[in-house]
Design a protein around this motif. Structure first.
Motif, PDB file in Angstrom:
ATOM      1  N   TYR A   1      33.087 -45.133 -17.742  1.00  0.00           N
ATOM      2  CA  TYR A   1      33.511 -43.921 -17.051  1.00  0.00           C
ATOM      3  C   TYR A   1      32.415 -43.409 -16.114  1.00  0.00           C
ATOM      4  O   TYR A   1      32.691 -42.883 -15.038  1.00  0.00           O
ATOM      5  CB  TYR A   1      33.870 -42.831 -18.060  1.00  0.00           C
ATOM      6  CG  TYR A   1      35.094 -43.126 -18.878  1.00  0.00           C
ATOM      7  CD1 TYR A   1      36.299 -43.455 -18.268  1.00  0.00           C
ATOM      8  CD2 TYR A   1      35.063 -43.070 -20.269  1.00  0.00           C
ATOM      9  CE1 TYR A   1      37.430 -43.725 -19.014  1.00  0.00           C
ATOM     10  CE2 TYR A   1      36.195 -43.334 -21.020  1.00  0.00           C
ATOM     11  CZ  TYR A   1      37.378 -43.667 -20.401  1.00  0.00           C
ATOM     12  OH  TYR A   1      38.495 -43.938 -21.148  1.00  0.00           O
ATOM     13  N   GLU A   2      31.191 -43.582 -16.526  1.00  0.00           N
ATOM     14  CA  GLU A   2      30.072 -43.092 -15.715  1.00  0.00           C
ATOM     15  C   GLU A   2      30.058 -43.767 -14.346  1.00  0.00           C
ATOM     16  O   GLU A   2      29.795 -43.127 -13.326  1.00  0.00           O
ATOM     17  CB  GLU A   2      28.751 -43.347 -16.443  1.00  0.00           C
ATOM     18  CG  GLU A   2      27.545 -42.728 -15.764  1.00  0.00           C
ATOM     19  CD  GLU A   2      26.272 -42.920 -16.566  1.00  0.00           C
ATOM     20  OE1 GLU A   2      25.198 -42.564 -16.044  1.00  0.00           O
ATOM     21  OE2 GLU A   2      26.350 -43.423 -17.695  1.00  0.00           O
ATOM     22  N   ALA A   3      30.348 -45.063 -14.316  1.00  0.00           N
ATOM     23  CA  ALA A   3      30.400 -45.780 -13.043  1.00  0.00           C
ATOM     24  C   ALA A   3      31.692 -45.473 -12.291  1.00  0.00           C
ATOM     25  O   ALA A   3      31.697 -45.335 -11.065  1.00  0.00           O
ATOM     26  CB  ALA A   3      30.276 -47.273 -13.287  1.00  0.00           C
ATOM     27  N   LEU A   4      32.796 -45.323 -13.003  1.00  0.00           N
ATOM     28  CA  LEU A   4      34.090 -45.124 -12.359  1.00  0.00           C
ATOM     29  C   LEU A   4      34.208 -43.769 -11.673  1.00  0.00           C
ATOM     30  O   LEU A   4      34.862 -43.649 -10.634  1.00  0.00           O
ATOM     31  CB  LEU A   4      35.211 -45.265 -13.403  1.00  0.00           C
ATOM     32  CG  LEU A   4      35.461 -46.676 -13.941  1.00  0.00           C
ATOM     33  CD1 LEU A   4      36.381 -46.628 -15.151  1.00  0.00           C
ATOM     34  CD2 LEU A   4      36.059 -47.569 -12.855  1.00  0.00           C
ATOM     35  N   ILE A   5      33.572 -42.761 -12.224  1.00  0.00           N
ATOM     36  CA  ILE A   5      33.708 -41.422 -11.648  1.00  0.00           C
ATOM     37  C   ILE A   5      33.112 -41.341 -10.243  1.00  0.00           C
ATOM     38  O   ILE A   5      33.488 -40.497  -9.434  1.00  0.00           O
ATOM     39  CB  ILE A   5      33.086 -40.361 -12.572  1.00  0.00           C
ATOM     40  CG1 ILE A   5      33.588 -38.959 -12.193  1.00  0.00           C
ATOM     41  CG2 ILE A   5      31.558 -40.448 -12.552  1.00  0.00           C
ATOM     42  CD1 ILE A   5      33.191 -37.885 -13.178  1.00  0.00           C
ATOM     43  N   ASN A   6      32.183 -42.273  -9.965  1.00  0.00           N
ATOM     44  CA  ASN A   6      31.562 -42.298  -8.641  1.00  0.00           C
ATOM     45  C   ASN A   6      32.317 -43.171  -7.655  1.00  0.00           C
ATOM     46  O   ASN A   6      31.994 -43.178  -6.457  1.00  0.00           O
ATOM     47  CB  ASN A   6      30.118 -42.797  -8.749  1.00  0.00           C
ATOM     48  CG  ASN A   6      29.241 -41.882  -9.570  1.00  0.00           C
ATOM     49  OD1 ASN A   6      29.336 -40.657  -9.453  1.00  0.00           O
ATOM     50  ND2 ASN A   6      28.410 -42.468 -10.423  1.00  0.00           N
ATOM     51  N   SER A   7      33.333 -43.929  -8.148  1.00  0.00           N
ATOM     52  CA  SER A   7      34.018 -44.858  -7.258  1.00  0.00           C
ATOM     53  C   SER A   7      35.532 -44.698  -7.248  1.00  0.00           C
ATOM     54  O   SER A   7      36.209 -45.339  -6.442  1.00  0.00           O
ATOM     55  CB  SER A   7      33.687 -46.311  -7.658  1.00  0.00           C
ATOM     56  OG  SER A   7      34.083 -46.560  -8.995  1.00  0.00           O
ATOM     57  N   ALA A   8      36.075 -43.858  -8.122  1.00  0.00           N
ATOM     58  CA  ALA A   8      37.526 -43.699  -8.196  1.00  0.00           C
ATOM     59  C   ALA A   8      37.901 -42.230  -8.312  1.00  0.00           C
ATOM     60  O   ALA A   8      37.125 -41.407  -8.818  1.00  0.00           O
ATOM     61  CB  ALA A   8      38.074 -44.473  -9.386  1.00  0.00           C
ATOM     62  N   ASP A   9      39.101 -41.913  -7.810  1.00  0.00           N
ATOM     63  CA  ASP A   9      39.589 -40.539  -7.934  1.00  0.00           C
ATOM     64  C   ASP A   9      40.054 -40.246  -9.362  1.00  0.00           C
ATOM     65  O   ASP A   9      39.843 -39.159  -9.888  1.00  0.00           O
ATOM     66  CB  ASP A   9      40.759 -40.315  -6.966  1.00  0.00           C
ATOM     67  CG  ASP A   9      40.342 -40.436  -5.509  1.00  0.00           C
ATOM     68  OD1 ASP A   9      39.158 -40.193  -5.211  1.00  0.00           O
ATOM     69  OD2 ASP A   9      41.196 -40.801  -4.680  1.00  0.00           O
ATOM     70  N   ARG A  10      40.670 -41.232  -9.968  1.00  0.00           N
ATOM     71  CA  ARG A  10      41.145 -41.053 -11.337  1.00  0.00           C
ATOM     72  C   ARG A  10      41.411 -42.423 -11.970  1.00  0.00           C
ATOM     73  O   ARG A  10      41.416 -43.450 -11.278  1.00  0.00           O
ATOM     74  CB  ARG A  10      42.401 -40.174 -11.394  1.00  0.00           C
ATOM     75  CG  ARG A  10      43.579 -40.712 -10.636  1.00  0.00           C
ATOM     76  CD  ARG A  10      44.660 -39.637 -10.477  1.00  0.00           C
ATOM     77  NE  ARG A  10      45.818 -40.134  -9.748  1.00  0.00           N
ATOM     78  CZ  ARG A  10      46.913 -40.621 -10.321  1.00  0.00           C
ATOM     79  NH1 ARG A  10      46.996 -40.671 -11.660  1.00  0.00           N
ATOM     80  NH2 ARG A  10      47.932 -41.059  -9.608  1.00  0.00           N
TER      81      ARG A  10
END
Length: 401
Positions: free
Chosen positions: A57-66
């Motif tokens: 999640y830490e990486a995804l929050i910087n690359s995805a809206d949801r």
């Protein structure tokens, strides 16, 4: 991270949840949802991309809206998974814990929880053993069983004591290195003395004499270790226990050999046999020539057996040696995963296997030269290796019985 950053979708709706743990897999597992039943997607604008369950999640929050986690089947989760329940206040519960899932009148899943004290556990196991003894005429045959000082055999001892006449029951314990320790034998002796069960401890020297060995137990194991490796030492112990039980049964005229095989023991054996393309061996009664290997606690989960004498069980586990095979580890891991994933599923599978293979279980073949019973998958080459080892350490010319 907003509340709508993570959404789980399924056929009857969707829910926005706070991420649990560092990855998608952690969240699914915390919700008792199989990771292979869902595909996760990273959504950016109008586009989406499949992502693996170990995505952070830490990486995804910087690359995805949801993040959207979508169920792949039309699974009605509320009929198989109960809603979360409160723990029930500040009072700590004492005892071994068990869960069951049942269907309400409406068809929705409901979770039942219970804790079992040692006294309750012993009564439950004793009732199981008593029913088994009565249904299978164990008292008429006479019974030999091994007691290790651990949970399974200790619970079995209690149940057999309550359901068999003293003169139709005898117990034994073996000691050998760190697999069958002197401390475990002491615990077994204490228990059997309290219950009034005839009990004998066999040291390596005494056991060699009982089994009419021409060498020593250490020399026998050295040969076994060279052939199969030290990690297989538990199989060596199982061989000794069964051979001892058969020998004592012949001497006493008892034809039933009771073992504390529990629910997960049998599930592990079944899974191993079936995934290797072999017919499972019969249970809970397995014929071995004129004798029967009987399993009075075959339906009982290991946790309940350990709950009968929790202090003894814990001591036994703390003494355990760190040796086993990868295959054995995997079989037990999978066996315990069944009820852990869904309460009582292992018991349902065990019952289903028993009915499916009734009359079609794998055979045990008696090898007169070795005085052992072998399974169908024992190759001629492997049997020759075992025969050579046994010939070096036992009276190979002794008439087989």
């Amino acid at each position: 991270m907003s509340e709508s950053f993570l959404t789980i979708e399924h056929v009857t709706g969707e829910m926005a949840i706070d991420p649990i743990g560092p990855t998608v897999a952690h969240t699914l597992r915390a919700l008792q949802l199989p990771t292979t039943l869902f595909q996760a997607y990273a959504v950016t604008g109008t586009g989406l991309t499949p992502i693996p369950p170990w995505s952070s999640y830490e990486a995804l929050i910087n690359s995805a809206d949801r993040i959207v986690i979508r169920a792949l089947r039309n699974t009605l989760f509320d009929t198989i998974l109960p809603p979360p329940r409160a723990t029930g206040g500040d009072a700590a519960e004492v005892g071994a814990g068990f869960e069951s899932i049942v269907a309400e009148r409406t068809g929705l899943a409901e979770l039942n929880r219970s804790t079992v004290t040692p006294d309750q556990a012993r009564r439950l196991v004793s009732d199981q053993v008593t029913s088994f003894v009565r249904e299978n005429s164990i008292a008429e045959s006479g019974c030999v069983f091994g007691v290790s000082g651990g949970g399974d055999s200790n619970a079995l001892a209690y149940g057999l004591h309550n359901s068999l006449p003293a003169d139709r029951l005898t117990a034994f314990t073996l000691t050998f290195r760190d697999v069958m320790t002197d401390a475990a034998a002491d615990r077994a002796s204490v228990l059997c003395q309290e219950l009034g069960i005839e009990h004998t401890v066999y040291t390596p020297q005494r056991l060699a004499a009982l089994l009419e060995m021409t060498t020593s137990l250490d020399a026998f194991f050295a040969d076994f270790e060279r052939a199969f490796g030290h990690e297989a030492i538990h199989f060596f112990g199982t061989f000794l226990i069964l051979k001892t039980a058969r020998t004592l049964g012949r001497a006493r005229g008892f034809t039933d050999l009771a073992f504390g095989y529990n629910r997960e023991d049998l599930l592990a054996e079944l899974l191993f046999m079936v995934m290797n393309g072999q017919q499972p061996l019969e249970y809970p009664i397995r014929r071995m020539g004129e004798q029967r290997l009987v399993m009075p606690v075959w339906q009982v989960p290991k946790l309940l057996l350990d709950a009968c004498h929790p202090a003894f069980s814990l001591e036994n586990y703390r003494e355990r040696d760190p040796h086993t095979t990868r295959q054995r580890s995997l079989a037990f891991y999978l066996a315990h995963s069944l009820d852990s994933t869904y309460p009582s599923f292992g018991l349902s599978l065990l019952d289903g296997f028993r009915r499916t293979f009734a009359g079609r279980f794998g055979d045990l073949l008696y090898d007169e030269a070795m005085d052992v019973h072998v399974t169908m998958q024992a190759t001629p080459e492997r049997r020759a290796v075992v025969r050579k080892i046994l010939d070096r350490h036992f009276h190979s010319d002794r008439p087989s019985r």
